[in-house]
Scaffold this active site. Structure first.
Site, PDB file in Angstrom:
ATOM      1  N   ASP A   3     102.669  -2.667  69.213  1.00  0.00           N
ATOM      2  CA  ASP A   3     101.986  -0.789  68.645  1.00  0.00           C
ATOM      3  C   ASP A   3     100.253  -0.636  68.406  1.00  0.00           C
ATOM      4  O   ASP A   3      99.787  -1.518  69.186  1.00  0.00           O
ATOM      5  CB  ASP A   3     102.500  -0.551  67.135  1.00  0.00           C
ATOM      6  CG  ASP A   3     102.844   0.418  67.202  1.00  0.00           C
ATOM      7  OD1 ASP A   3     102.232   1.743  67.507  1.00  0.00           O
ATOM      8  OD2 ASP A   3     104.161   0.694  66.685  1.00  0.00           O
ATOM      9  N   ASN A  38     109.652   1.527  73.786  1.00  0.00           N
ATOM     10  CA  ASN A  38     109.649   2.648  72.621  1.00  0.00           C
ATOM     11  C   ASN A  38     109.128   3.323  72.562  1.00  0.00           C
ATOM     12  O   ASN A  38     108.997   4.220  71.867  1.00  0.00           O
ATOM     13  CB  ASN A  38     110.614   2.169  72.170  1.00  0.00           C
ATOM     14  CG  ASN A  38     111.407   2.321  70.083  1.00  0.00           C
ATOM     15  OD1 ASN A  38     111.817   3.373  70.578  1.00  0.00           O
ATOM     16  ND2 ASN A  38     110.274   2.267  69.601  1.00  0.00           N
ATOM     17  N   TYR A  45     107.673  17.155  76.128  1.00  0.00           N
ATOM     18  CA  TYR A  45     108.323  15.989  75.580  1.00  0.00           C
ATOM     19  C   TYR A  45     109.903  15.866  76.694  1.00  0.00           C
ATOM     20  O   TYR A  45     110.158  14.959  77.022  1.00  0.00           O
ATOM     21  CB  TYR A  45     108.680  16.218  74.343  1.00  0.00           C
ATOM     22  CG  TYR A  45     110.235  14.904  73.480  1.00  0.00           C
ATOM     23  CD1 TYR A  45     109.058  14.066  72.610  1.00  0.00           C
ATOM     24  CD2 TYR A  45     111.394  14.899  72.670  1.00  0.00           C
ATOM     25  CE1 TYR A  45     109.929  13.391  72.463  1.00  0.00           C
ATOM     26  CE2 TYR A  45     111.683  14.258  72.975  1.00  0.00           C
ATOM     27  CZ  TYR A  45     110.810  13.087  71.973  1.00  0.00           C
ATOM     28  OH  TYR A  45     111.864  12.124  71.353  1.00  0.00           O
ATOM     29  N   THR A 105     113.549   8.864  60.843  1.00  0.00           N
ATOM     30  CA  THR A 105     111.912   7.902  61.420  1.00  0.00           C
ATOM     31  C   THR A 105     110.424   9.161  60.641  1.00  0.00           C
ATOM     32  O   THR A 105     111.096  10.883  60.628  1.00  0.00           O
ATOM     33  CB  THR A 105     111.552   7.593  62.702  1.00  0.00           C
ATOM     34  OG1 THR A 105     110.926   8.820  63.620  1.00  0.00           O
ATOM     35  CG2 THR A 105     112.574   6.956  63.238  1.00  0.00           C
TER      36      THR A 105
HETATM   37  N1  LIG Z   1     113.125   9.860  65.725  1.00  0.00           N
HETATM   38  C1  LIG Z   1     114.643  10.840  66.417  1.00  0.00           C
HETATM   39  O1  LIG Z   1     114.881  11.983  66.274  1.00  0.00           O
HETATM   40  C2  LIG Z   1     113.692  10.309  68.122  1.00  0.00           C
HETATM   41  C3  LIG Z   1     115.018  10.970  69.281  1.00  0.00           C
HETATM   42  C4  LIG Z   1     114.946  10.452  69.617  1.00  0.00           C
HETATM   43  C5  LIG Z   1     113.974   9.700  70.290  1.00  0.00           C
HETATM   44  N2  LIG Z   1     112.981   9.289  69.616  1.00  0.00           N
HETATM   45  C6  LIG Z   1     111.885   8.373  70.411  1.00  0.00           C
HETATM   46  O2  LIG Z   1     111.847   7.127  69.978  1.00  0.00           O
HETATM   47  C7  LIG Z   1     110.888   6.423  69.772  1.00  0.00           C
HETATM   48  C8  LIG Z   1     110.509   6.394  68.882  1.00  0.00           C
HETATM   49  O3  LIG Z   1     110.941   6.822  67.806  1.00  0.00           O
HETATM   50  P1  LIG Z   1     110.696   6.664  66.373  1.00  0.00           P
HETATM   51  O4  LIG Z   1     111.123   8.498  65.546  1.00  0.00           O
HETATM   52  O5  LIG Z   1     110.832   5.765  65.674  1.00  0.00           O
HETATM   53  O6  LIG Z   1     108.765   7.350  65.898  1.00  0.00           O
HETATM   54  P2  LIG Z   1     108.085   6.731  64.788  1.00  0.00           P
HETATM   55  O7  LIG Z   1     106.879   7.908  65.176  1.00  0.00           O
HETATM   56  O8  LIG Z   1     108.320   6.367  63.552  1.00  0.00           O
HETATM   57  O9  LIG Z   1     107.329   5.417  66.137  1.00  0.00           O
HETATM   58  C9  LIG Z   1     106.614   5.866  67.375  1.00  0.00           C
HETATM   59  C10 LIG Z   1     105.494   4.281  67.674  1.00  0.00           C
HETATM   60  O10 LIG Z   1     105.171   4.455  68.358  1.00  0.00           O
HETATM   61  C11 LIG Z   1     103.751   4.378  68.566  1.00  0.00           C
HETATM   62  N3  LIG Z   1     103.162   5.211  69.866  1.00  0.00           N
HETATM   63  C12 LIG Z   1     103.030   6.299  70.004  1.00  0.00           C
HETATM   64  N4  LIG Z   1     102.330   5.848  71.209  1.00  0.00           N
HETATM   65  C13 LIG Z   1     101.378   4.960  71.497  1.00  0.00           C
HETATM   66  C14 LIG Z   1     100.956   4.337  72.482  1.00  0.00           C
HETATM   67  N5  LIG Z   1      99.909   4.893  73.025  1.00  0.00           N
HETATM   68  N6  LIG Z   1     100.812   3.416  72.306  1.00  0.00           N
HETATM   69  C15 LIG Z   1     101.405   2.149  71.170  1.00  0.00           C
HETATM   70  N7  LIG Z   1     102.138   2.685  70.766  1.00  0.00           N
HETATM   71  C16 LIG Z   1     101.779   3.842  70.662  1.00  0.00           C
HETATM   72  C17 LIG Z   1     103.582   4.315  66.995  1.00  0.00           C
HETATM   73  O11 LIG Z   1     102.134   4.334  66.811  1.00  0.00           O
HETATM   74  C18 LIG Z   1     104.833   3.947  66.263  1.00  0.00           C
HETATM   75  O12 LIG Z   1     104.766   3.229  65.974  1.00  0.00           O
HETATM   76  C19 LIG Z   1     110.117   7.566  70.595  1.00  0.00           C
HETATM   77  O13 LIG Z   1     110.291   7.318  72.350  1.00  0.00           O
HETATM   78  C20 LIG Z   1     110.935   8.545  70.293  1.00  0.00           C
HETATM   79  O14 LIG Z   1     110.188   9.610  71.394  1.00  0.00           O
HETATM   80  C21 LIG Z   1     113.111   9.194  68.663  1.00  0.00           C
END
Ligand SMILES: NC(=O)c1ccc[n+]([C@@H]2O[C@H](COP(=O)([O-])OP(=O)(O)OC[C@H]3O[C@@H](n4cnc5c(N)ncnc54)[C@H](O)[C@@H]3O)[C@@H](O)[C@H]2O)c1
Length: 255
Positions: free
Chosen positions: A38, A91, A162, A197
């Site tokens: 991360d 992810n 997005y 999240t």
């Molecule tokens: N939460 C939702 O409803 C949802 C729905 C569909 C898809 N997603 C996808 O799931 C994945 C995880 O999201 P989440 O909901 O756990 O969010 P989150 O914000 O809790 O976690 C995202 C993580 O990605 C890290 N990150 C961001 N930019 C980065 C970079 N340049 N390099 C390395 N790490 C980086 C952040 O520091 C964070 O720890 C994402 O790709 C998001 O688009 C989330």
């Protein structure tokens, strides 16, 4: 007791929070040695501490997935600690609000915000895959899972860049699955619906009822419910699956 990922070496980007953290914990619970990657200070060390407290094996690595040198070093750190890379979960991601583009339409988003979104959510996945594949090929194969979204399968309002990036992740997943099937590297995508999240805390506070009204199950997903799908896609239970985009969305995309 042997788990679904016993003895495997797994890498998770964005492993310091949300879905990534839950997946690190689930993978370690299934016997994998996990590299939690991360941004610096984003919680990877805390994820490692949780894994170790539960008796698992893990290391934290600082990595910005948009930086080629850091991505290369991340994969090198996996090989150096655990000697191989069997499973990779790409992810790490950001939401429209992170680039100041929440709720914006095509005509309103700045080129800077558009480019940054594609850089993190699409190019970052490609960059990670490039180095992961190079590590997996000489060792006889592996399984890669990419985080797309319901926004990779259908459009969502006010999230155009997005949506484009997440559709791109599915295209990338399919292209890579075809190109690397003969080298025993499987590549699949998971498409979460709305999951509880930090990424969606602000949107839920603003328009939670309207979001839930679009989900047949009328609730948010839990991060661990996505993690279980990723573990399945990484494991030998899914050996004949590659190029799939698997919704885990409480029925959102069936409507
Ligand atoms: N939460 C939702 O409803 C949802 C729905 C569909 C898809 N997603 C996808 O799931 C994945 C995880 O999201 P989440 O909901 O756990 O969010 P989150 O914000 O809790 O976690 C995202 C993580 O990605 C890290 N990150 C961001 N930019 C980065 C970079 N340049 N390099 C390395 N790490 C980086 C952040 O520091 C964070 O720890 C994402 O790709 C998001 O688009 C989330």
């Amino acid at each position: 007791m042997s788990g679904l990922l016993q003895g495997k070496s797994a890498l998770v980007t964005g492993g310091g929070s949300g879905i990534g953290r839950a997946t690190c914990l689930a993978m370690a619970g299934e016997g994998a040695r996990v590299t939690v990657a991360d941004l610096p200070g984003a919680g990877a060390a805390q994820t490692v501490a949780l894994i170790q407290a539960a008796g698992g094996q893990a290391q934290a690595v600082d990595c910005d997935v948009t930086r080629p040198d850091q991505v290369q070093a991340m994969v090198a750190a996996v090989l150096s600690a655990y000697g191989r890379l069997d499973c990779a979960y790409n992810n790490a991601g950001i939401a429209a609000m992170h680039v100041g583009a929440g709720g914006q339409r095509i005509g309103d988003i700045s080129q800077e915000a558009w480019s940054r979104m594609l850089e993190v959510n699409l190019t970052g996945v490609w960059l990670c895959m490039k180095h992961e594949i190079a590590a997996m090929e000489p060792l006889g194969g592996g399984s890669i899972v990419n985080t797309s979204s319901i926004a990779g399968l259908v459009g969502l309002p006010g999230s155009n860049a997005y949506v484009v990036a997440k559709h791109g992740v599915i295209g990338l997943t399919r292209a890579a699955a075809i190109d690397h099937a003969d080298r025993h590297i499987r590549v699949n995508a998971v498409c979460p619906g709305y999951v509880d999240t930090p990424m969606i805390t602000e949107a839920m506070a603003r328009r939670g009822d309207s979001i839930l009204s679009t989900v047949p199950m009328r609730r948010l997903g839990l991060a661990d419910e996505i993690a279980q799908a990723v573990v399945f896609l990484c494991s030998d239970r899914s050996v004949f699956m590659t190029g799939a985009a698997m919704p885990v969305d409480g029925g959102y995309t069936t409507v």
